[in-house]
Design an enzyme around this catalytic site. Structure first.
Site, mmCIF file in Angstrom:
data_model
loop_
_atom_site.group_PDB
_atom_site.id
_atom_site.type_symbol
_atom_site.label_atom_id
_atom_site.label_comp_id
_atom_site.label_asym_id
_atom_site.label_seq_id
_atom_site.Cartn_x
_atom_site.Cartn_y
_atom_site.Cartn_z
ATOM 1 N N ARG A 1 0.753 -1.310 0.012
ATOM 2 C CA ARG A 1 -0.093 0.060 0.052
ATOM 3 C C ARG A 1 0.807 1.124 -0.166
ATOM 4 N NH1 ARG A 1 -4.181 -1.244 4.641
ATOM 5 N NH2 ARG A 1 -4.748 1.094 4.418
ATOM 6 N N ASN B 1 -8.034 8.478 7.628
ATOM 7 C CA ASN B 1 -6.952 7.831 6.716
ATOM 8 C C ASN B 1 -5.724 7.895 7.286
ATOM 9 O OD1 ASN B 1 -9.096 7.944 5.154
ATOM 10 N ND2 ASN B 1 -8.428 9.970 4.111
ATOM 11 N N HIS C 1 -6.564 6.429 12.846
ATOM 12 C CA HIS C 1 -6.019 5.127 12.694
ATOM 13 C C HIS C 1 -4.577 4.969 12.392
ATOM 14 C CE1 HIS C 1 -10.553 3.985 11.419
ATOM 15 N NE2 HIS C 1 -10.287 4.188 12.722
ATOM 16 N N CYS D 1 7.619 0.052 17.852
ATOM 17 C CA CYS D 1 8.323 -0.993 18.067
ATOM 18 C C CYS D 1 7.274 -1.864 19.225
ATOM 19 C CB CYS D 1 9.601 -0.589 18.993
ATOM 20 S SG CYS D 1 10.379 -1.883 19.639
ATOM 21 N N SER E 1 -17.500 5.695 4.519
ATOM 22 C CA SER E 1 -18.794 4.757 4.512
ATOM 23 C C SER E 1 -19.615 4.584 5.836
ATOM 24 C CB SER E 1 -18.529 3.394 4.197
ATOM 25 O OG SER E 1 -17.356 2.876 5.080
ATOM 26 N N ASN F 1 -20.479 12.869 -0.083
ATOM 27 C CA ASN F 1 -20.333 11.551 -0.617
ATOM 28 C C ASN F 1 -21.107 11.284 -1.848
ATOM 29 O OD1 ASN F 1 -19.972 8.603 -0.460
ATOM 30 N ND2 ASN F 1 -19.594 8.660 1.500
ATOM 31 N N GLU G 1 -22.300 8.331 -2.399
ATOM 32 C CA GLU G 1 -23.424 7.400 -1.944
ATOM 33 C C GLU G 1 -23.998 7.806 -0.711
ATOM 34 O OE1 GLU G 1 -21.646 3.702 -2.288
ATOM 35 O OE2 GLU G 1 -20.904 4.001 -4.421
HETATM 36 C C1 BV8 Z 1 -11.970 -0.322 18.609
HETATM 37 C C2 BV8 Z 1 -6.438 1.209 9.506
HETATM 38 C C3 BV8 Z 1 -12.064 -0.756 20.842
HETATM 39 C C4 BV8 Z 1 -5.693 -0.001 9.065
HETATM 40 C C5 BV8 Z 1 -8.770 0.597 9.673
HETATM 41 C C6 BV8 Z 1 -19.668 -1.174 17.234
HETATM 42 C C7 BV8 Z 1 -20.281 -1.928 16.580
HETATM 43 C C8 BV8 Z 1 -19.610 -2.746 15.624
HETATM 44 C C9 BV8 Z 1 -18.316 -3.306 15.831
HETATM 45 C C10 BV8 Z 1 -17.618 -2.327 16.399
HETATM 46 C C11 BV8 Z 1 -18.153 -1.421 17.226
HETATM 47 N N1 BV8 Z 1 -17.107 -0.644 17.842
HETATM 48 C C12 BV8 Z 1 -15.869 -1.112 17.481
HETATM 49 C C13 BV8 Z 1 -16.373 -2.144 16.832
HETATM 50 C C14 BV8 Z 1 -15.117 -3.064 16.163
HETATM 51 C C15 BV8 Z 1 -14.469 -2.435 14.953
HETATM 52 C C16 BV8 Z 1 -15.521 -1.810 13.820
HETATM 53 O O1 BV8 Z 1 -16.088 -0.977 13.829
HETATM 54 N N2 BV8 Z 1 -16.065 -2.769 13.095
HETATM 55 C C17 BV8 Z 1 -17.149 -2.430 12.191
HETATM 56 C C18 BV8 Z 1 -16.608 -2.229 10.748
HETATM 57 C C19 BV8 Z 1 -18.140 -3.730 12.164
HETATM 58 N N3 BV8 Z 1 -13.530 -1.329 15.256
HETATM 59 C C20 BV8 Z 1 -12.647 -1.592 15.970
HETATM 60 O O2 BV8 Z 1 -11.771 -2.719 15.791
HETATM 61 C C21 BV8 Z 1 -11.721 -0.178 16.114
HETATM 62 N N4 BV8 Z 1 -11.279 -0.486 17.649
HETATM 63 O O3 BV8 Z 1 -13.301 -0.470 18.278
HETATM 64 O O4 BV8 Z 1 -11.131 -0.450 19.724
HETATM 65 C C22 BV8 Z 1 -11.861 -2.226 21.033
HETATM 66 C C23 BV8 Z 1 -10.773 -3.051 21.022
HETATM 67 C C24 BV8 Z 1 -10.664 -4.317 21.172
HETATM 68 C C25 BV8 Z 1 -11.766 -5.068 21.481
HETATM 69 C C26 BV8 Z 1 -13.133 -4.554 21.826
HETATM 70 C C27 BV8 Z 1 -12.991 -2.949 21.499
HETATM 71 C C28 BV8 Z 1 -10.635 -0.062 15.230
HETATM 72 C C29 BV8 Z 1 -10.813 0.102 13.804
HETATM 73 C C30 BV8 Z 1 -9.767 0.600 13.105
HETATM 74 C C31 BV8 Z 1 -9.749 -0.230 11.820
HETATM 75 N N5 BV8 Z 1 -8.510 0.387 11.053
HETATM 76 N N6 BV8 Z 1 -7.816 1.337 8.722
HETATM 77 C C32 BV8 Z 1 -5.688 -0.227 7.468
HETATM 78 O O5 BV8 Z 1 -5.944 0.844 6.664
HETATM 79 O O6 BV8 Z 1 -5.341 -1.126 6.854
HETATM 80 S S1 BV8 Z 1 -10.003 0.476 8.878
HETATM 81 C C33 BV8 Z 1 -10.316 1.252 7.425
HETATM 82 O O7 BV8 Z 1 -11.805 1.514 7.423
HETATM 83 C C34 BV8 Z 1 -9.945 2.115 6.852
HETATM 84 O O8 BV8 Z 1 -8.418 2.264 6.985
HETATM 85 C C35 BV8 Z 1 -10.714 3.500 7.292
HETATM 86 O O9 BV8 Z 1 -9.822 3.871 8.302
HETATM 87 C C36 BV8 Z 1 -11.983 2.871 7.840
HETATM 88 C C37 BV8 Z 1 -13.055 3.610 7.279
HETATM 89 O O10 BV8 Z 1 -13.320 3.548 6.057
HETATM 90 P P1 BV8 Z 1 -13.728 4.720 5.247
HETATM 91 O O11 BV8 Z 1 -12.551 5.646 5.384
HETATM 92 O O12 BV8 Z 1 -14.965 5.078 5.636
HETATM 93 O O13 BV8 Z 1 -13.512 4.190 3.752
HETATM 94 P P2 BV8 Z 1 -14.563 3.165 2.855
HETATM 95 O O14 BV8 Z 1 -13.536 2.264 1.833
HETATM 96 O O15 BV8 Z 1 -15.168 2.219 3.706
HETATM 97 O O16 BV8 Z 1 -15.571 4.161 2.170
HETATM 98 C C38 BV8 Z 1 -15.087 4.949 0.925
HETATM 99 C C39 BV8 Z 1 -16.295 5.867 1.128
HETATM 100 O O17 BV8 Z 1 -16.045 6.962 0.335
HETATM 101 C C40 BV8 Z 1 -17.402 5.493 0.632
HETATM 102 O O18 BV8 Z 1 -18.730 5.932 1.371
HETATM 103 C C41 BV8 Z 1 -17.613 5.992 -0.867
HETATM 104 O O19 BV8 Z 1 -18.917 6.089 -1.354
HETATM 105 C C42 BV8 Z 1 -16.836 7.362 -0.797
HETATM 106 N N7 BV8 Z 1 -16.307 7.898 -1.858
HETATM 107 C C43 BV8 Z 1 -15.874 7.099 -2.953
HETATM 108 N N8 BV8 Z 1 -15.142 8.219 -3.820
HETATM 109 C C44 BV8 Z 1 -15.434 9.698 -3.124
HETATM 110 C C45 BV8 Z 1 -16.139 9.244 -1.912
HETATM 111 N N9 BV8 Z 1 -16.512 10.274 -1.115
HETATM 112 C C46 BV8 Z 1 -16.254 11.520 -1.843
HETATM 113 N N10 BV8 Z 1 -15.429 11.734 -2.806
HETATM 114 C C47 BV8 Z 1 -15.035 10.721 -3.529
HETATM 115 N N11 BV8 Z 1 -14.651 11.092 -4.975
HETATM 116 ZN ZN ZN Z 2 12.456 -0.777 20.322
#
Ligand code: BV8
Ligand code: ZN
Length: 246
Positions: free
Chosen positions: A74, A106, A123, A131, A194, A218, A220
Site C-alpha cells: 500500500r 486515513n 487510525h 516497536c 462509509s 459522498n 453514496e
Molecule cells: C476499537 C487502518 C476498541 C488499517 C482501519 C460497534 C459496533 C460493531 C463493531 C464495533 C463497534 N465498535 C467497535 C467495533 C469493532 C470495529 C468496527 O468498527 N467494526 C465494524 C466495521 C463492524 N472497530 C475496531 O476494531 C476499532 N477499534 O473499537 O477498539 C476495542 C478493542 C478491542 C476489543 C473491543 C473494542 C478499530 C478500527 C480501526 C480499523 N482500521 N484502518 C488499514 O488501513 O489497513 S479501517 C478502514 O476503515 C480504513 O482504513 C478506514 O480508516 C476505515 C473507514 O473506512 P472509510 O474511510 O469509511 O472508507 P471506505 O472504503 O469504507 O468508504 C469510502 C467512502 O468514500 C464510501 O462511502 C464511498 O462512497 C466514498 N467515496 C468514494 N469516492 C469518493 C467518496 N466520497 C467523496 N468523494 C469521492 N471522490
Molecule cells: Zn524498540
C-alpha cells in the site's frame, strides 16, 4: 454530479460558524488515486484475504511478515500520489476558520501533504512504524522494509506498522480530542467515509447530540445520512471547492 443542498442555509451556517469539524475517510483520497476499501474499492481483498482480516490484531499475532507485505504494497501505491482539491480545500479552510478540527480515518498522510495542521489521525499513519518492545516510533522512509519484519533502531525489537488494526484501541487521546471537537463544533462535515467503522463513526453522532449542523459529502448514502441536515451527493474534490468563496 448531483448536489442536493440548501446552499443558502449552508452558506449562512458557515458564515456564522465559530467551530467546524471535518471527519474524513478513504473517499477524500479517492480522487488522488488511493483505493477505497468498501463499495468496490480495490483494496477490499488482498491475496484472497478481506482487508479487515489482513488489517487485524489477530493477523499481527499470526503472520507479522504478511502484515508488513500488505502495508509495503500500500505504501508503494501511495508514493507517487498527491493531494487533490478536497485535501487542498480543507487545508485552506483551516486558515479561514479560527477553529477547524480535522479528524481523519486515513493513514495516507495526504491531508498533511496538502498543508493541514494538527490532523487528528484516528487510525495512525502508514508512514510510521512502532516497536513492539519499547514503543519507539520510526519514520518509514528511514527504514528498509522490503524483507520480512524490520527491527527497531533503539532496542532491536520487531517493528509493526503504526496503524490501528481491527480489534485494536485507537492511539491514546485521539478519540478524546476528536470527541471534544465534536462537542464544540457548530458545523460537522462527514466527507468520503462509509461511516461503518467505530468509534470513528460516532464522532458525527456526538456532534449531532450537541446541536451541530451535519453535512455529508459522498457520492453514496451512508448509515449516517438520515441524521444529516444536508447531503451533498458527489465527489469531495468537486463539491468542497464549490462551497467556499474564500
Ligand atoms: C476499537 C487502518 C476498541 C488499517 C482501519 C460497534 C459496533 C460493531 C463493531 C464495533 C463497534 N465498535 C467497535 C467495533 C469493532 C470495529 C468496527 O468498527 N467494526 C465494524 C466495521 C463492524 N472497530 C475496531 O476494531 C476499532 N477499534 O473499537 O477498539 C476495542 C478493542 C478491542 C476489543 C473491543 C473494542 C478499530 C478500527 C480501526 C480499523 N482500521 N484502518 C488499514 O488501513 O489497513 S479501517 C478502514 O476503515 C480504513 O482504513 C478506514 O480508516 C476505515 C473507514 O473506512 P472509510 O474511510 O469509511 O472508507 P471506505 O472504503 O469504507 O468508504 C469510502 C467512502 O468514500 C464510501 O462511502 C464511498 O462512497 C466514498 N467515496 C468514494 N469516492 C469518493 C467518496 N466520497 C467523496 N468523494 C469521492 N471522490
Ligand atoms: Zn524498540
Amino acid at each position: 454530479m448531483q448536489v442536493v443542498s440548501n446552499r443558502l442555509a449552508l452558506d449562512d451556517r458557515l458564515r456564522a460558524a465559530q467551530s467546524v469539524l471535518m471527519l474524513t475517510g478513504a473517499g477524500v483520497s479517492a480522487e488522488s488515486g488511493v483505493p477505497t476499501f468498501r463499495g468496490g474499492g480495490n483494496t477490499a481483498v488482498w491475496k484472497g484475504m478481506p482487508f479487515d482480516v489482513i488489517s487485524s490484531a489477530g493477523m499481527l499475532q499470526r503472520d507479522l511478515p504478511a502484515v508488513w507485505e500488505w502495508f509495503n504494497y500500500r505504501r508503494s501505491l501511495l508514493t507517487a500520489l498527491k493531494p487533490n482539491p478536497a485535501h487542498e480545500t480543507i487545508a485552506r479552510w483551516q486558515n479561514h476558520f479560527s477553529d477547524l478540527s480535522l479528524v481523519t480515518q486515513n493513514i495516507d498522510g495526504l491531508h498533511q501533504a496538502a498543508g493541514s495542521r494538527e490532523v487528528i489521525e484516528l487510525h495512525g499513519s502508514i508512514w510510521r512504524a512502532r516497536c513492539f518492545d519499547c514503543d519507539a516510533r520510526h519514520n518509514l522512509n528511514e527504514i528498509t522494509t522490503a524483507d520480512g519484519v524490520p527491527a527497531c533502531f533503539e532496542c532491536g525489537g520487531n517493528l509493526r506498522p503504526d496503524v490501528v488494526l481491527f480489534g485494536e484501541m485507537l492511539p491514546p487521546g485521539a478519540f478524546e480530542r476528536a470527541a471534544e471537537a465534536a462537542q464544540r463544533c457548530d458545523v460537522c462535515f462527514i466527507v468520503g467515509t462509509s461511516a461503518v467503522v467505530y468509534p470513528a463513526a460516532s464522532i458525527p453522532e456526538i456532534a449531532r447530540a450537541n446541536g451541530a449542523y451535519l453535512v455529508e459529502v459522498n457520492p453514496e448514502r451512508t448509515p449516517l445520512s438520515n441524521m444529516c441536515d444536508e447531503i451533498l451527493t458527489g465527489k469531495a474534490g468537486e463539491i468542497l471547492p464549490m462551497l467556499s468563496q474564500w
